[in-house]
Design an enzyme around this catalytic site. Structure first.
Site, PDB file in Angstrom:
ATOM      1  N   SER A   2      89.235   0.449 -23.012  1.00 59.31           N
ATOM      2  CA  SER A   2      89.817   1.752 -23.329  1.00 59.31           C
ATOM      3  C   SER A   2      88.812   2.877 -23.174  1.00 59.31           C
ATOM      4  O   SER A   2      89.130   4.025 -23.436  1.00 59.31           O
ATOM      5  CB  SER A   2      90.329   1.738 -24.762  1.00 59.31           C
ATOM      6  OG  SER A   2      89.324   1.220 -25.585  1.00 59.31           O
ATOM      7  N   THR A  34      89.875   4.763 -28.502  1.00 62.84           N
ATOM      8  CA  THR A  34      88.849   5.765 -28.202  1.00 62.84           C
ATOM      9  C   THR A  34      87.618   5.510 -29.055  1.00 62.84           C
ATOM     10  O   THR A  34      87.736   5.204 -30.236  1.00 62.84           O
ATOM     11  CB  THR A  34      89.391   7.166 -28.540  1.00 62.84           C
ATOM     12  OG1 THR A  34      90.453   7.439 -27.648  1.00 62.84           O
ATOM     13  CG2 THR A  34      88.325   8.239 -28.435  1.00 62.84           C
ATOM     14  N   THR A  60      86.810   8.412 -24.047  1.00 60.19           N
ATOM     15  CA  THR A  60      88.025   7.605 -23.878  1.00 60.19           C
ATOM     16  C   THR A  60      88.435   7.536 -22.414  1.00 60.19           C
ATOM     17  O   THR A  60      88.059   8.406 -21.612  1.00 60.19           O
ATOM     18  CB  THR A  60      89.188   8.222 -24.694  1.00 60.19           C
ATOM     19  OG1 THR A  60      90.268   7.297 -24.763  1.00 60.19           O
ATOM     20  CG2 THR A  60      89.692   9.516 -24.069  1.00 60.19           C
ATOM     21  N   ARG A 110      97.068  13.969 -17.295  1.00 58.91           N
ATOM     22  CA  ARG A 110      97.183  14.155 -18.747  1.00 58.91           C
ATOM     23  C   ARG A 110      95.803  14.071 -19.409  1.00 58.91           C
ATOM     24  O   ARG A 110      95.022  13.170 -19.135  1.00 58.91           O
ATOM     25  CB  ARG A 110      98.109  13.082 -19.325  1.00 58.91           C
ATOM     26  CG  ARG A 110      98.288  13.117 -20.841  1.00 58.91           C
ATOM     27  CD  ARG A 110      97.335  12.165 -21.528  1.00 58.91           C
ATOM     28  NE  ARG A 110      97.615  12.033 -22.962  1.00 58.91           N
ATOM     29  CZ  ARG A 110      96.776  11.459 -23.822  1.00 58.91           C
ATOM     30  NH1 ARG A 110      95.639  10.972 -23.413  1.00 58.91           N
ATOM     31  NH2 ARG A 110      97.085  11.370 -25.083  1.00 58.91           N
ATOM     32  N   THR A 140      90.829   8.952 -33.278  1.00 59.89           N
ATOM     33  CA  THR A 140      91.347   8.054 -32.260  1.00 59.89           C
ATOM     34  C   THR A 140      92.846   7.937 -32.481  1.00 59.89           C
ATOM     35  O   THR A 140      93.338   8.175 -33.580  1.00 59.89           O
ATOM     36  CB  THR A 140      90.671   6.670 -32.318  1.00 59.89           C
ATOM     37  OG1 THR A 140      91.250   5.819 -31.314  1.00 59.89           O
ATOM     38  CG2 THR A 140      90.838   6.002 -33.674  1.00 59.89           C
ATOM     39  N   GLY A 141      93.555   7.574 -31.428  1.00 58.31           N
ATOM     40  CA  GLY A 141      95.001   7.426 -31.559  1.00 58.31           C
ATOM     41  C   GLY A 141      95.748   8.367 -30.643  1.00 58.31           C
ATOM     42  O   GLY A 141      95.161   8.936 -29.721  1.00 58.31           O
TER      43      GLY A 141
HETATM   44  N1  ASP Z   1      93.027   9.610 -28.328  1.00 59.21           N
HETATM   45  C1  ASP Z   1      93.134   9.076 -27.000  1.00 59.21           C
HETATM   46  C2  ASP Z   1      93.999   9.957 -26.168  1.00 59.21           C
HETATM   47  O1  ASP Z   1      95.017  10.425 -26.647  1.00 59.21           O
HETATM   48  C3  ASP Z   1      93.679   7.694 -26.890  1.00 59.21           C
HETATM   49  C4  ASP Z   1      93.430   6.718 -27.964  1.00 59.21           C
HETATM   50  O2  ASP Z   1      92.607   6.901 -28.857  1.00 59.21           O
HETATM   51  O3  ASP Z   1      94.089   5.677 -27.887  1.00 59.21           O
HETATM   52  O4  ASP Z   1      93.702  10.119 -25.010  1.00 59.21           O
END
Ligand code: ASP
Length: 318
Positions: free
Chosen positions: A49, A178, A196, A206, A229-230
């Site tokens: 990731s 991330t 990330t 994006r 993260t997320g």
């Molecule tokens: N925060 C990251 C994003 O939206 C992805 C992730 O943490 O899974 O690109």
């Protein structure tokens, strides 16, 4: 907690801590430590990731985003790097060698070339195989590994196809990885880095929260540091990391600051099964906290006693 200390999102934290904490313990600067830790994680091809090995976008191309920060007047970021594996180190150069905060796309890759960073293919065979599997049948992706983390096929979503039925049977433990690292050095200096490959199978172009100052990361020596993260779209909607630092500036304990931010997200978004968000917060005095919207998140805390991989202090929706 007494400095030095390092906080990392997810259970791959020890990969970064092993690389960076010994120097931090010897008095290295917090910024050197966070960039070193993130670079070690970016370089690990088994971490799918971040950096090399990251999962590609819907078109099968990997793009990397990152930022670094130590104070409102000391921040750097890059988004949509497609040729260089270490976006956090490039973000640091943007901070140190330009008058700007953020460079994006081809021009950011060109900047990295000019700064002497070696280009490299970012898509590994493993990541390509996963993408091919997703493209041929999004429902058949390896559910043990990618529990609950199955973004809709972008083309269908763009055409307004309802993908909710496909999502319904997925596990609630989303796969969002991330890397965010916060450090407090022996001189009491804070720094943060966030890196990330973004949401797997995202629409090409994006950019999420991770490279955006105030969203994936915010640091102010006078108030504290936070990283995220997320699901980037949720974090962006509330300027998550900035909000946490501002709440700490007004006296909130780190855990209360994260809780209020997660509550804001839960109140203002229609949450989907695949949505996950987690934050780390660190105050200049070493007080820290970790909390997530849903179960499944882990952080790593590293001190002179070693690294511990732990569940967060709070899960808003257990
Ligand atoms: N925060 C990251 C994003 O939206 C992805 C992730 O943490 O899974 O690109």
């Amino acid at each position: 907690m007494t400095p030095p200390l390092m906080l990392t999102t997810w259970s791959f934290g020890p990969v970064g801590a092993d690389a960076a904490f010994p120097a931090l313990a010897q008095g290295a600067d917090a910024l050197d430590a966070v960039v070193h830790a993130v670079t070690a994680i970016e370089d690990d091809p088994d971490i799918d990731s971040v950096g090399v090995g990251g999962l590609p976008d819907a078109g099968g191309r990997v793009s990397l985003d990152a930022c670094v920060m130590t104070d409102p007047d000391r921040a750097g970021a890059v988004a949509c790097l497609r040729r260089h594996p270490n976006p956090a180190a490039v973000a640091r150069r943007v901070m140190e060698r330009t008058i700007h905060v953020m460079l994006v796309g081809d021009d950011a890759d060109d900047f990295a070339d000019a700064q002497g960073f070696a280009p490299r293919e970012l898509l590994t065979d493993d990541a390509r195989r996963i993408w091919e599997k997703w493209r041929s049948d999004p429902g058949a992706i390896d559910r043990d590994k990618y529990k609950g983390w199955l973004p809709p096929r972008n083309v269908e979503e763009l055409r307004g196809v309802d993908v909710s039925a496909r999502r319904a049977d997925l596990s609630r433990e989303p796969h969002h990885d991330t890397v965010g690292v916060l450090a407090l050095d022996t001189r009491g200096r804070l720094a943060g880095a966030c890196s990330t490959s973004g949401m797997a199978f995202k629409s090409p172009g994006r950019v999420g929260d991770s490279p955006i100052i105030g969203q994936g990361l915010y640091v102010d020596q006078t108030a504290g540091a936070a990283c995220a993260t997320g699901t980037g779209e949720l974090i962006t909607g509330v300027s998550g990391s900035f909000l946490i630092v501002e709440l700490m500036r007004r006296g909130a304990a780190p855990l209360d600051a994260i809780r209020e931010t997660l509550e804001r997200i839960a109140a203002r978004f229609t949450l989907q099964e695949e949505h996950q968000t987690a934050f780390l917060a660190l105050r200049p005095d070493g007080a820290w906290a970790s909390a997530a919207l849903r179960p499944g998140f882990k952080h790593t805390i590293t001190t002179a006693d070693g690294s511990l991989v732990q569940p967060p202090h709070l899960v808003l929706k257990p």
